[in-house]
Design a protein around this motif. Structure first.
Motif, PDB file in Angstrom:
ATOM      1  N   GLN A   1       0.794  -1.065  -0.054  1.00  0.00           N
ATOM      2  CA  GLN A   1      -0.098  -0.078   0.039  1.00  0.00           C
ATOM      3  C   GLN A   1       0.993   1.251  -0.164  1.00  0.00           C
ATOM      4  O   GLN A   1       2.100   1.274   0.625  1.00  0.00           O
ATOM      5  CB  GLN A   1      -0.868   0.115   1.178  1.00  0.00           C
TER       6      GLN A   1
ATOM      7  N   ILE B   1      -4.457   1.869  -5.069  1.00  0.00           N
ATOM      8  CA  ILE B   1      -4.832   0.774  -4.542  1.00  0.00           C
ATOM      9  C   ILE B   1      -4.169  -0.631  -4.952  1.00  0.00           C
ATOM     10  O   ILE B   1      -3.364  -0.526  -5.671  1.00  0.00           O
ATOM     11  CB  ILE B   1      -6.502   0.326  -5.009  1.00  0.00           C
TER      12      ILE B   1
ATOM     13  N   GLN C   1       3.498   2.064   2.925  1.00  0.00           N
ATOM     14  CA  GLN C   1       3.527   1.388   3.694  1.00  0.00           C
ATOM     15  C   GLN C   1       5.094   0.935   3.596  1.00  0.00           C
ATOM     16  O   GLN C   1       5.483   0.448   2.605  1.00  0.00           O
ATOM     17  CB  GLN C   1       2.689   0.061   3.280  1.00  0.00           C
TER      18      GLN C   1
END
Length: 719
Positions: A298, A381, A301
């Protein structure tokens, strides 16, 4: 349509017309008088199939080599009847044998008293046509004792086979001698065979044998049985086209049946591309189970921790390449070095060392910065998707940007003095080409950009886009991805990611493998300390060797990260090279081609095979001349005995390149010629001798087919 005529001259030791026929293995039914026309033998193999794996494997080998053949399926109610008219007729006022060799499922697959078997026997005797018994029961009719008479019948998984002195002096001289049958799964009988001694008084020459399990002495697995003016190659084990034992022996089986004169050719290839050189690769995070900095994590992340080669890694790669006699192809990103210099005060010791050792490698343009060149990616996404315009249409990377990535990287290489082939290109992640599910078609701007930059060969991912196809001016060259991951530099990281992908959710994995038709979950996670060398390395080497032994020239690819840190690529590559060296004699070396030559090989194979399947190729032998017709522009692959020379308008030249005890190449007419004439060296007579017992009309017993023979048996995943 203009056709190419290829004529070959065959010299023999014959002094009379009758002796000439014998030396070519062409035995007429009646004595030949000088005034009678010589027999025409078509260069085509007849494969009589029972639908089993043994005949299918031989047909697959003929397909791969480009050797024409005709299949008759015994179970097909509409099949042609095999009779004298099916096998032979006349052409241009001379007798014609329509097939140069016959392949049967066993030594006699027909009912008792079958006129079809009688027709085959008469045909083989009349014209000296060899017969291959693809998988037959050991019995007197095949020149062998029954297995109950001191032999063996049963599984032969893992058996230690040996090419005999006669086999090495004959059709299997390209093998070093010893090899083991596959035994991939102890719970599955993968191969079945009969080991037996030649029958007393039979003219039987053993080419491959093995020790009798639980007994003393050795039994034949492959041998030549001569009797009643006929020659049979007797094979007493069953295998499919993927099993190593068949792949090792396939070349010799075809050379034996065609007597070393055939259309088609084959070699064993191995090339390895190393992507992202000069750049760095993002690292797998063993806690997050994703790759920070790449699209599987993500946004935001984790913390990127890139992997990049060092000068010491270059020294190791250079020394390894030279010591192994194997050249790596480095797919490079010049922008990676420029960025590194900007961040380190202008210094880049890695680039300095690589460019100093430039001649130890081959170099392939991998774009300047390694961007994704397909649709514009929406990475907000996971998994990512293609960005779209307000009207819903896909937004693509522009032609100008693709062209800049190609041209800038080429110019960087020219400044660095890299020995580059300008027409070769591998885009980052093979991007620009279609990628399911996000991008079901090529970026429409890709083909024009390739044309702008003179790209002729474009790398593609064999797991997604295996067939060679046209993209603008370029042909694709599909590459096999090795399961040595781009985002790991250490063995423990490789095993951790491997476990994540190939274990079930219940075992802490991703579960991607569950319910998939192409992957299999591990029974349990691999040990991070031993799993790489104990499981992944043998499996990846086995898969790569399968491609090598199938004569597949497509390159494999890894990444520069795999040559850094723990240098985890080398154990796989060493295992492939070591296994090959142990199996093959020096006369059958691995062929290590660069990308453009692989592309040309794939293109020429496809053109030839297409012409063969379309019935546009004919080939035949009359006396000492072989003539082949093919559509204009299609080079004819041919395999001939060593010492063959080609006649040219201004003299002669050696034909072909030596490989595996023969010479082979693709031939086209020379300037001013409408064909190609080859002269073969004098060789011992190839005709059969008479001896041994007669051939009965009772069909061979139906031999068992173990479960593993009907499909490839290999642990792990198919790549």
């Amino acid at each position: 349509m203009k056709r190419t005529r290829v004529r070959r001259t065959m010299r023999t030791a014959a002094l009379t017309a009758g002796a000439l026929f014998i030396s070519l293995g062409v035995l007429p039914a009646d004595p030949v008088r000088a005034e009678e026309p010589e027999v025409r033998v078509d260069l085509r193999v007849l494969v009589v199939s029972d639908g089993g794996p043994a005949t299918s494997a031989i047909a697959a080998e003929l397909d791969s080599a480009g050797t024409p053949y005709t299949v008759v399926e015994l179970a097909d109610t509409g099949r042609p009847v095999i009779d004298a008219a099916f096998l032979a007729d006349s052409a241009d006022g001379r007798p014609r044998a329509k097939y140069q060799a016959v392949v049967l499922p066993n030594d006699n697959p027909f009912p008792s008293g079958s006129p079809e078997m009688a027709a085959l026997v008469a045909y083989e005797k009349a014209y000296g046509i060899p017969q291959v018994d693809a998988y037959t029961y050991a019995r007197p009719q095949a020149g062998l004792e029954y297995p109950v008479n001191g032999g063996y019948a049963g599984p032969v998984d893992g058996i230690a086979a040996q090419v005999t002195a006669a086999g090495q002096a004959g059709p299997f001289g390209y093998l070093d001698g010893a090899f083991a049958f596959e035994d991939n799964d102890p719970s599955v009988d993968e191969s079945w065979g009969f080991l037996s001694r030649p029958r007393a008084g039979a003219d039987f020459t053993t080419y491959v044998d093995a020790p009798l399990p639980g007994g003393t002495g050795r039994g034949a697995l492959v041998g030549e049985y001569r009797h009643d003016g006929r020659r049979e190659l007797v094979v007493t084990f069953v295998s499919n086209q993927y099993q190593r034992q068949f792949r090792l022996l396939a070349r010799g089986i075809v050379d034996w049946m065609t007597q070393g004169v055939r259309l088609g050719s084959s070699r064993n290839y191995f090339s390895v591309h190393v992507d992202d050189v000069f750049a760095s690769d993002d690292r797998w995070d063993t806690e997050l189970n994703c790759t920070p900095g790449d699209v599987d994590c993500q946004p935001g992340q984790g913390t990127p921790n890139p992997i990049r080669m060092t000068p010491d890694d270059v020294e190791h790669a250079t020394q390894w390449s030279r010591s192994r006699g194997f050249t790596l192809d480095l797919a490079y990103n010049g922008g990676g070095s420029v960025e590194y210099r900007e961040e380190h005060g202008g210094a880049d010791p890695l680039a300095d060392r690589l460019t100093a050792d430039r001649d130890a490698f081959r170099w392939v343009n991998h774009t300047y910065d390694h961007p994704y060149l397909g649709c514009e990616q929406d990475v907000s996404i996971v998994p990512w998707k293609c960005a779209t315009d307000p009207d819903g249409s896909t937004r693509y990377v522009t032609r100008a940007e693709i062209s800049r990535q190609i041209a800038d990287n080429r110019q960087w290489a020219e400044r660095a003095g890299l020995p580059l082939e300008a027409g070769e290109l591998v885009t980052g992640e093979h991007s620009g080409l279609k990628l399911l599910p996000q991008q079901p078609e090529d970026n429409p701007n890709l083909a024009p950009a390739l044309a702008d930059n003179g790209v002729a060969w474009l790398g593609s991912d064999n797991s997604r886009d295996p067939a060679q196809r046209q993209v603008g001016p370029a042909l694709t060259v599909s590459r096999y991805p090795m399961n040595v991951f781009y985002n790991v530099g250490r063995a423990a990281e490789q095993v951790d990611e491997y476990n994540w992908i190939y274990t079930s959710r219940a075992q802490g994995g991703s579960g991607i493998c569950e319910g998939s038709a192409t992957t299999t979950c591990l029974d349990a996670p691999l040990d991070t300390a031993t799993g790489y060398t104990g499981y992944i390395v043998p499996l990846e080497a086995q898969i790569a060797m399968g491609h090598v032994l199938a004569g597949d020239p497509r390159p494999h690819f890894i990444h520069q990260s795999n040559l850094a840190e723990d240098r985890i690529a080398y154990p796989v590559l060493d295992r492939v090279l070591d296994q090959y060296a142990a199996l093959y004699a020096d006369n059958a070396p691995l062929v290590n081609l660069r990308m453009k030559d692989i592309g040309a090989e794939l293109r020429e194979r496809a053109a030839w095979n297409g012409a063969v399947k379309a019935g546009q190729v004919t080939g035949h032998r009359i006396g000492d001349t072989v003539t082949v017709t093919a559509p204009e522009g299609i080079a004819v692959p041919a395999t001939m005995p060593s010492g063959t020379v080609r006649t040219l308008p201004d003299g002669t030249a050696a034909f072909g390149e030596p490989y595996a005890g023969t010479v082979s190449c693709r031939v086209s007419p020379g300037t001013g010629q409408d064909g190609v004439t080859l002269s073969l060296p004098t060789a011992p007579a190839a005709g059969g001798t008479t001896g041994g017992s007669g051939h009965g009309t009772t069909p061979a017993p139906v031999a068992p087919l173990p479960a593993g023979v009907t499909q490839p048996v290999a642990p792990g995943t198919e790549h």
